[in-house]
Write a protein that holds these residues in place. Structure first.
Motif, PDB file in Angstrom:
ATOM      1  N   VAL A  49      -6.562  -4.042 -22.900  1.00 46.43           N
ATOM      2  CA  VAL A  49      -5.207  -3.442 -23.029  1.00 46.43           C
ATOM      3  C   VAL A  49      -5.026  -3.017 -21.742  1.00 46.43           C
ATOM      4  N   THR A  50      -5.641  -2.025 -21.127  1.00 45.73           N
ATOM      5  CA  THR A  50      -5.397  -1.347 -19.791  1.00 45.73           C
ATOM      6  C   THR A  50      -5.394  -2.446 -18.714  1.00 45.73           C
ATOM      7  N   MET A  51      -6.464  -3.181 -18.683  1.00 48.12           N
ATOM      8  CA  MET A  51      -6.307  -4.481 -17.735  1.00 48.12           C
ATOM      9  C   MET A  51      -5.132  -5.172 -17.600  1.00 48.12           C
ATOM     10  N   ALA A  52      -4.751  -5.511 -18.703  1.00 48.88           N
ATOM     11  CA  ALA A  52      -3.215  -6.201 -18.906  1.00 48.88           C
ATOM     12  C   ALA A  52      -2.186  -5.652 -18.278  1.00 48.88           C
ATOM     13  N   VAL A  53      -1.974  -4.218 -18.621  1.00 46.64           N
ATOM     14  CA  VAL A  53      -1.070  -3.344 -17.945  1.00 46.64           C
ATOM     15  C   VAL A  53      -1.206  -3.482 -16.471  1.00 46.64           C
ATOM     16  N   GLU A  54      -2.216  -3.226 -16.139  1.00 47.28           N
ATOM     17  CA  GLU A  54      -2.864  -2.979 -14.781  1.00 47.28           C
ATOM     18  C   GLU A  54      -2.313  -4.264 -13.849  1.00 47.28           C
ATOM     19  N   SER A  55      -2.546  -5.521 -14.519  1.00 49.33           N
ATOM     20  CA  SER A  55      -2.349  -6.497 -13.793  1.00 49.33           C
ATOM     21  C   SER A  55      -0.843  -6.953 -13.657  1.00 49.33           C
ATOM     22  N   LEU A  56       0.138  -6.132 -13.969  1.00 48.18           N
ATOM     23  CA  LEU A  56       1.639  -6.134 -13.858  1.00 48.18           C
ATOM     24  C   LEU A  56       1.947  -5.423 -12.596  1.00 48.18           C
ATOM     25  N   ARG A  57       0.906  -4.721 -12.001  1.00 44.28           N
ATOM     26  CA  ARG A  57       1.138  -3.953 -10.802  1.00 44.28           C
ATOM     27  C   ARG A  57       1.309  -4.817  -9.471  1.00 44.28           C
ATOM     28  N   GLY A  58       0.350  -5.516  -9.237  1.00 45.93           N
ATOM     29  CA  GLY A  58       0.147  -6.466  -8.225  1.00 45.93           C
ATOM     30  C   GLY A  58       1.406  -7.122  -7.491  1.00 45.93           C
TER      31      GLY A  58
ATOM     32  N   ALA B 274       4.614 -18.865 -14.502  1.00 39.61           N
ATOM     33  CA  ALA B 274       5.392 -19.414 -13.435  1.00 39.61           C
ATOM     34  C   ALA B 274       6.864 -19.617 -14.331  1.00 39.61           C
ATOM     35  N   LEU B 275       7.103 -19.984 -15.351  1.00 43.62           N
ATOM     36  CA  LEU B 275       8.206 -20.346 -16.074  1.00 43.62           C
ATOM     37  C   LEU B 275       9.001 -18.727 -16.151  1.00 43.62           C
ATOM     38  N   ILE B 276       8.493 -17.660 -16.482  1.00 46.04           N
ATOM     39  CA  ILE B 276       9.039 -16.508 -16.535  1.00 46.04           C
ATOM     40  C   ILE B 276       9.551 -16.209 -15.150  1.00 46.04           C
ATOM     41  N   GLU B 277       8.874 -16.320 -14.076  1.00 45.31           N
ATOM     42  CA  GLU B 277       9.280 -16.241 -12.658  1.00 45.31           C
ATOM     43  C   GLU B 277      10.404 -17.037 -12.420  1.00 45.31           C
ATOM     44  N   ASN B 278      10.457 -18.239 -12.821  1.00 46.71           N
ATOM     45  CA  ASN B 278      11.392 -19.292 -12.422  1.00 46.71           C
ATOM     46  C   ASN B 278      12.719 -18.926 -13.009  1.00 46.71           C
ATOM     47  N   ALA B 279      12.575 -18.384 -14.238  1.00 44.34           N
ATOM     48  CA  ALA B 279      13.766 -17.758 -14.745  1.00 44.34           C
ATOM     49  C   ALA B 279      14.374 -16.645 -14.249  1.00 44.34           C
ATOM     50  N   GLY B 280      13.826 -16.022 -13.282  1.00 40.71           N
ATOM     51  CA  GLY B 280      14.204 -14.763 -12.602  1.00 40.71           C
ATOM     52  C   GLY B 280      14.025 -13.689 -13.059  1.00 40.71           C
ATOM     53  N   LEU B 281      12.847 -13.866 -13.864  1.00 41.23           N
ATOM     54  CA  LEU B 281      12.345 -12.397 -14.353  1.00 41.23           C
ATOM     55  C   LEU B 281      11.343 -11.701 -14.070  1.00 41.23           C
ATOM     56  N   PRO B 282      10.915 -10.646 -14.340  1.00 39.30           N
ATOM     57  CA  PRO B 282       9.708 -10.208 -13.592  1.00 39.30           C
ATOM     58  C   PRO B 282       8.662 -10.116 -14.240  1.00 39.30           C
ATOM     59  N   VAL B 283       7.533 -10.379 -13.568  1.00 38.33           N
ATOM     60  CA  VAL B 283       6.245 -10.555 -14.002  1.00 38.33           C
ATOM     61  C   VAL B 283       5.096  -9.657 -13.190  1.00 38.33           C
ATOM     62  N   ARG B 284       5.526  -8.973 -12.554  1.00 36.61           N
ATOM     63  CA  ARG B 284       4.594  -8.182 -11.439  1.00 36.61           C
ATOM     64  C   ARG B 284       5.542  -6.935 -10.817  1.00 36.61           C
ATOM     65  N   GLY B 285       4.886  -6.083 -10.295  1.00 35.49           N
ATOM     66  CA  GLY B 285       5.785  -4.946  -9.401  1.00 35.49           C
ATOM     67  C   GLY B 285       6.121  -3.716 -10.327  1.00 35.49           C
ATOM     68  N   LEU B 286       5.222  -3.761 -11.332  1.00 38.47           N
ATOM     69  CA  LEU B 286       5.196  -2.477 -12.257  1.00 38.47           C
ATOM     70  C   LEU B 286       4.948  -1.231 -11.457  1.00 38.47           C
ATOM     71  N   THR B 287       5.551   0.012 -11.590  1.00 40.41           N
ATOM     72  CA  THR B 287       5.103   1.077 -10.657  1.00 40.41           C
ATOM     73  C   THR B 287       4.937   2.235 -11.939  1.00 40.41           C
ATOM     74  N   LEU B 288       5.207   1.803 -13.201  1.00 39.74           N
ATOM     75  CA  LEU B 288       4.909   2.944 -14.040  1.00 39.74           C
ATOM     76  C   LEU B 288       3.138   3.150 -14.140  1.00 39.74           C
ATOM     77  N   PRO B 289       3.073   4.520 -14.578  1.00 39.16           N
ATOM     78  CA  PRO B 289       1.414   4.792 -14.863  1.00 39.16           C
ATOM     79  C   PRO B 289       1.047   3.959 -15.908  1.00 39.16           C
ATOM     80  N   THR B 290      -0.190   3.266 -15.657  1.00 42.23           N
ATOM     81  CA  THR B 290      -0.582   2.344 -16.855  1.00 42.23           C
ATOM     82  C   THR B 290      -0.809   3.275 -17.978  1.00 42.23           C
ATOM     83  N   ASP B 291      -1.505   4.551 -17.944  1.00 47.28           N
ATOM     84  CA  ASP B 291      -1.858   5.185 -19.108  1.00 47.28           C
ATOM     85  C   ASP B 291      -0.712   5.403 -19.788  1.00 47.28           C
TER      86      ASP B 291
END
Ligand SMILES: NC(=O)c1ccc[n+]([C@@H]2O[C@H](COP(=O)([O-])OP(=O)(O)OC[C@H]3O[C@@H](n4cnc5c(N)ncnc54)[C@H](O)[C@@H]3O)[C@@H](O)[C@H]2O)c1
Ligand SMILES: [Zn+2]
Length: 363
Positions: free
Chosen positions: A354-363, A298-315
């Motif tokens: 590690v893969t799940m953590a990267v995957e979690s940035l997609r949502g 929440a703090l990262i988001e409130n600072a106007g920074l991205p926490v999701r929406g990553l479209t890069l391939p996880t691998d």
């Protein structure tokens, strides 16, 4: 406001002050006169910052009887190269710089690293003073003595440690900083509190809008708080054998995202995504409780920074992490919070998490 904060630093045997005061830019001349007997000083700046602030700084030097020699580098990370330094050495040597002539870095982290490298190498080392103008340079790059330039094969591959005589910070210059740069600096501030200061984290939660609104008195206090954290970590471990690695929180994922995205995200945005991924990983490892993870995101988001929406391939992101230079003995090390204000170093993280953590940035 005439309030001044002074944070003492003691890195690799060098003791110096980090001074934070509104309006300090116009007073650098008199500060420098206390630190150096030279009647000359070199100012290295970039083409954006030079237009805005080089005159104020040069006038302040002249007012103190110091003749400025100004060298300007085109703005931007693309110019953090050996080629861009050749004309700088020409200007400074042409201006008959001497062993005692200080070099002042007036700019963001790019200029700080480049001017520091010039100061480390010119005449085998001349005095160096940082006048950082981005939030990132103030709270991060200006402390620790790392200087350098990029090479075609990677970032910061040519460099030296060179500690400054002083770091002189005028938070008023943050008024002209582009928004994206301000938010990038805030990512490092959030990082500092997650690794070291739960109280600082709570304050930032309540006051992040003051930072985004450029309340300069607030930013001055924030900078003082953050340089103190960085200085403390670096003092304890100047050569990065141990706890300095904590400053890489969010950067293991972050650097990989930076590489795979071909720098389409800014460094601060990558660190933001990286911190969100690291918090998720810490949660999945059973280190961090869910309410704390949510507060971080929440703090990262409130600072106007991205926490999701990553479209890069996880691998590709996971692969890039394996090639990260911080790999030790073939294992990737992660800096993971076990509560807000405290982190641990782990190199035993299961690949699926590690893969799940990267995957979690997609949502
Ligand atoms: N030495 C270290 O320990 C360390 C730590 C972190 C980062 N770095 C380095 O820092 C660099 C990034 O620094 P940065 O983010 O400050 O980027 P930067 O120096 O490129 O500055 C960002 C942009 O903002 C402009 N700018 C700077 N101050 C301004 C102001 N007050 N008003 C208006 N515009 C202004 C610059 O001209 C530039 O276009 C990277 O090269 C990185 O490797 C070094
Ligand atoms: Zn960073």
């Amino acid at each position: 406001m005439t309030d001044s904060a002074v944070v003492p630093a003691n890195v690799q045997g060098a003791r110096y002050d980090i001074v934070i005061r509104r309006g300090l830019l116009a007073d650098v001349g008199s500060q420098l006169a206390k630190l150096s007997k030279s009647n000359k000083a070199a100012i290295i700046t970039d083409s954006h910052v030079g237009l805005l602030y080089a005159n104020v700084l040069a006038d302040s030097l002249r007012g103190a009887g110091i003749e400025p020699i100004v060298a300007t580098i085109p703005a931007g990370e693309d110019h953090k190269t050996l080629a861009a330094l050749a004309p700088v050495y020409d200007t400074l040597l042409g201006g008959r710089i001497e062993r005692t002539t200080p070099v002042l870095a007036l700019g963001g982290g790019v200029i700080g690293d480049m001017a520091g490298f010039v100061a480390a190498t010119l005449l085998r080392g001349v005095p160096f003073v940082q006048v950082p103008t981005t939030l990132l340079a103030m709270v991060d790059a200006s402390v620790g003595g790392k200087t350098g330039i990029n090479h075609a094969t990677g970032k910061n591959l040519i460099g030296a440690f060179h500690q400054p005589l002083a770091v002189l910070i005028d938070p008023d210059v943050l008024k002209t900083l582009p928004d994206r740069e301000l938010r990038g600096g805030l990512a490092e501030c959030i990082k500092h509190d997650i690794i070291r200061d739960a109280k600082g984290f709570s304050s930032l939660e309540s006051d992040i809008s003051r930072a985004l609104d450029r309340d300069v008195d607030y930013l001055a206090g924030l900078v003082a708080h953050d340089v103190a954290i960085k200085a403390k970590v670096v003092e304890a471990d100047p050569f990065e054998h141990g706890e300095r690695a904590h400053l890489n929180f969010g950067h293991t994922f972050g650097h990989a995202i930076e590489t795979v995205s071909h720098y389409n995200y800014s460094h601060g945005e990558c660190v933001a995504l990286g911190m969100a991924a690291a918090a998720k990983l810490a949660g999945d490892m059973g280190l961090l409780d869910e309410p704390s993870r949510r507060r971080i995101v929440a703090l990262i988001e409130n600072a106007g920074l991205p926490v999701r929406g990553l479209t890069l391939p996880t691998d590709a992101v996971v692969e890039a992490m394996i090639f990260d230079k911080k790999v030790k003995g073939g294992r990737v090390r992660f800096i993971l919070p076990d509560r807000i204000g405290h982190v641990v170093i782990r190199d035993d993280v299961p690949a699926e998490l590690v893969t799940m953590a990267v995957e979690s940035l997609r949502g």
